[in-house]
Scaffold this motif. Sequence first.
Motif, PDB file in Angstrom:
ATOM      1  N   GLN A   1       7.862   4.233   5.857  1.00  0.00           N
ATOM      2  CA  GLN A   1       6.945   3.272   5.231  1.00  0.00           C
ATOM      3  C   GLN A   1       5.787   3.967   4.502  1.00  0.00           C
ATOM      4  N   GLY A   2       5.505   5.223   4.887  1.00  0.00           N
ATOM      5  CA  GLY A   2       4.567   6.044   4.121  1.00  0.00           C
ATOM      6  C   GLY A   2       3.100   5.798   4.417  1.00  0.00           C
ATOM      7  N   ASP A   3       2.621   4.558   4.328  1.00  0.00           N
ATOM      8  CA  ASP A   3       1.189   4.263   4.496  1.00  0.00           C
ATOM      9  C   ASP A   3       0.726   4.628   5.910  1.00  0.00           C
ATOM     10  N   GLY A   4      -0.377   5.389   5.972  1.00  0.00           N
ATOM     11  CA  GLY A   4      -0.935   5.773   7.270  1.00  0.00           C
ATOM     12  C   GLY A   4      -0.309   7.019   7.863  1.00  0.00           C
ATOM     13  N   MET A   5       0.735   7.543   7.205  1.00  0.00           N
ATOM     14  CA  MET A   5       1.441   8.722   7.726  1.00  0.00           C
ATOM     15  C   MET A   5       0.890  10.031   7.150  1.00  0.00           C
ATOM     16  N   TRP A   6      -0.065   9.919   6.210  1.00  0.00           N
ATOM     17  CA  TRP A   6      -0.563  11.132   5.551  1.00  0.00           C
ATOM     18  C   TRP A   6      -2.003  10.924   5.103  1.00  0.00           C
TER      19      TRP A   6
END
Length: 309
Positions: free
Chosen positions: A278-283
Amino acid sequence: MKQNDLKVSENVLVLGAGQLGAAILDALLPAVARLKGHVSVIVSPGSWDEQGKLRSSNHQRLADNGAEFIATDISAGTVESLAACFKAFDTVINCMGFVAGAGTQIKITRAVLEAGVKRYFPWQFGVNYDVVGKGSGQPVWDEQYDVRTLLRQQQATEWVIVSTGMFTSFLFEPAFNVVNLAEKTIHALGGWETQVTVTSPDDIGRLTTAIYLHQPRIANEVVFVAGETTSYGKLAETVERVTQQSFTRSVYSLPALRDALRLNPDDQMVRYRLVFAQGDGMWWPMNETYNAQNHWPTQNIASWLKAFL
């Protein structure tokens, strides 16, 4: 010792001495000893043999370096029994992870607050749960969000959250199947442009200790650290460059991962692939990290992989 180091001796309690707990203790023990403080570690009662000796040579090494090991079954303990255990300590650093089961992180947090501990580093050594929110598809992450809510609703105990992203080694975990060195395959989660932040446990140990010592004292803050922030496309390039081999590349798309989870609702690795896809919040950007802003060198993916190989 740096000028911004803590000047007060404290009784510090670390919960757990697994991969991350041991890494934190390696950095924390000499730092607290210099300040004439004391470090205790809670591990399960099964950590000792019939003769009363620690079964793990790593635990014994930490004990030889000054850690006092305490036998407590965190998963079986109540809020009240754990609070009684925590009362004697100024700072609690929670390295228990998710192995103790659902509800454990909320229980530990309630016990810390009930005990009146001055400062708490919760088990939040992962992604940005404020951005992820609830309903990500990973139930243990919902609990992490609830822990933050609980801490923010009170003023008596200071808290420090250290956001680290994924452990660097997890990218190469065969069961996770992002980089499979044996099969020479690389799967992007979501797509090749999806980003992820990773940090090695050794760096987390050093940086958590630095954050603990930092003056002016860090309190009631989320502090971001990182070994590297990269895309899965750049990860593939890094792996091929370091190994000097070609890898077969493919994508775990979000629709495919959602279908896989519907078919295998209890598969933890499918859950992890889905949430990271999902990407968001992972980086987060490297220039916003504690290590970049305070000039702490960290291990990037290429140097981790070279050491691993």
